[in-house]
Write a protein that holds these residues in place. Structure first.
Motif, PDB file in Angstrom:
ATOM      1  N   ASN A  73      -2.517  -0.922  -1.383  1.00  0.00           N
ATOM      2  CA  ASN A  73      -3.314   0.141  -1.467  1.00  0.00           C
ATOM      3  C   ASN A  73      -2.736   1.149  -2.398  1.00  0.00           C
ATOM      4  O   ASN A  73      -3.898   1.931  -2.784  1.00  0.00           O
ATOM      5  N   LYS A  74      -1.654   1.893  -2.818  1.00  0.00           N
ATOM      6  CA  LYS A  74      -1.727   2.881  -3.653  1.00  0.00           C
ATOM      7  C   LYS A  74      -2.398   2.669  -4.441  1.00  0.00           C
ATOM      8  O   LYS A  74      -2.435   3.863  -5.419  1.00  0.00           O
TER       9      LYS A  74
ATOM     10  N   LEU B 236      -6.582   3.163  -4.779  1.00  0.00           N
ATOM     11  CA  LEU B 236      -6.495   3.507  -4.606  1.00  0.00           C
ATOM     12  C   LEU B 236      -6.584   4.992  -5.847  1.00  0.00           C
ATOM     13  O   LEU B 236      -7.080   5.594  -5.876  1.00  0.00           O
ATOM     14  N   GLU B 237      -5.367   4.793  -6.369  1.00  0.00           N
ATOM     15  CA  GLU B 237      -5.004   5.098  -8.055  1.00  0.00           C
ATOM     16  C   GLU B 237      -5.826   4.632  -8.525  1.00  0.00           C
ATOM     17  O   GLU B 237      -6.246   6.422  -9.499  1.00  0.00           O
TER      18      GLU B 237
ATOM     19  N   GLN C 168      -3.513   6.494   5.222  1.00  0.00           N
ATOM     20  CA  GLN C 168      -3.358   6.472   3.856  1.00  0.00           C
ATOM     21  C   GLN C 168      -4.335   6.694   2.873  1.00  0.00           C
ATOM     22  O   GLN C 168      -4.230   7.639   1.883  1.00  0.00           O
ATOM     23  N   ALA C 169      -5.717   6.480   3.399  1.00  0.00           N
ATOM     24  CA  ALA C 169      -7.016   7.148   2.559  1.00  0.00           C
ATOM     25  C   ALA C 169      -6.703   7.936   1.946  1.00  0.00           C
ATOM     26  O   ALA C 169      -7.491   8.634   1.030  1.00  0.00           O
TER      27      ALA C 169
ATOM     28  N   ALA D  44      -4.630  10.542   0.251  1.00  0.00           N
ATOM     29  CA  ALA D  44      -4.877   9.762  -1.385  1.00  0.00           C
ATOM     30  C   ALA D  44      -5.972  10.801  -1.855  1.00  0.00           C
ATOM     31  O   ALA D  44      -5.957  10.821  -3.057  1.00  0.00           O
TER      32      ALA D  44
ATOM     33  N   SER E 212     -10.556  15.162  -4.065  1.00  0.00           N
ATOM     34  CA  SER E 212     -10.819  13.999  -5.155  1.00  0.00           C
ATOM     35  C   SER E 212     -12.871  13.742  -4.990  1.00  0.00           C
ATOM     36  O   SER E 212     -13.708  14.044  -3.688  1.00  0.00           O
TER      37      SER E 212
END
Length: 65
Positions: A19-20, A23-24, A49-50, A53, A57
């Motif tokens: 997921n990291k 998302l990046e 987590q989302a 992250a 943004s």
């Protein structure tokens, strides 16, 4: 004219490391997006987590039901 909206979702077979990376990559791709709004809907276990992250943004986040 209305703005376009691009929203994606993913299934439960992810994990924190995958997921990291996802998302990046999403953040990198959305950085140049000017003509549409972008969002992602994540499974409940990955909401925190989302949120962390994507905070600050131009990518919105929400829950996949």
């Amino acid at each position: 004219m209305r703005r376009k909206l691009v929203v994606g979702n993913w299934k439960m077979y992810g994990n924190l490391a995958r997921n990291k990376a996802l998302l990046e990559g999403l953040l990198e791709g959305a950085r140049e997006l000017r003509e549409a709004d972008c969002g992602v809907c994540v499974p409940y276990p990955y909401l925190a987590q989302a949120q962390a992250a994507l905070q600050g943004s131009n990518v919105a986040w929400g829950r996949k039901t």
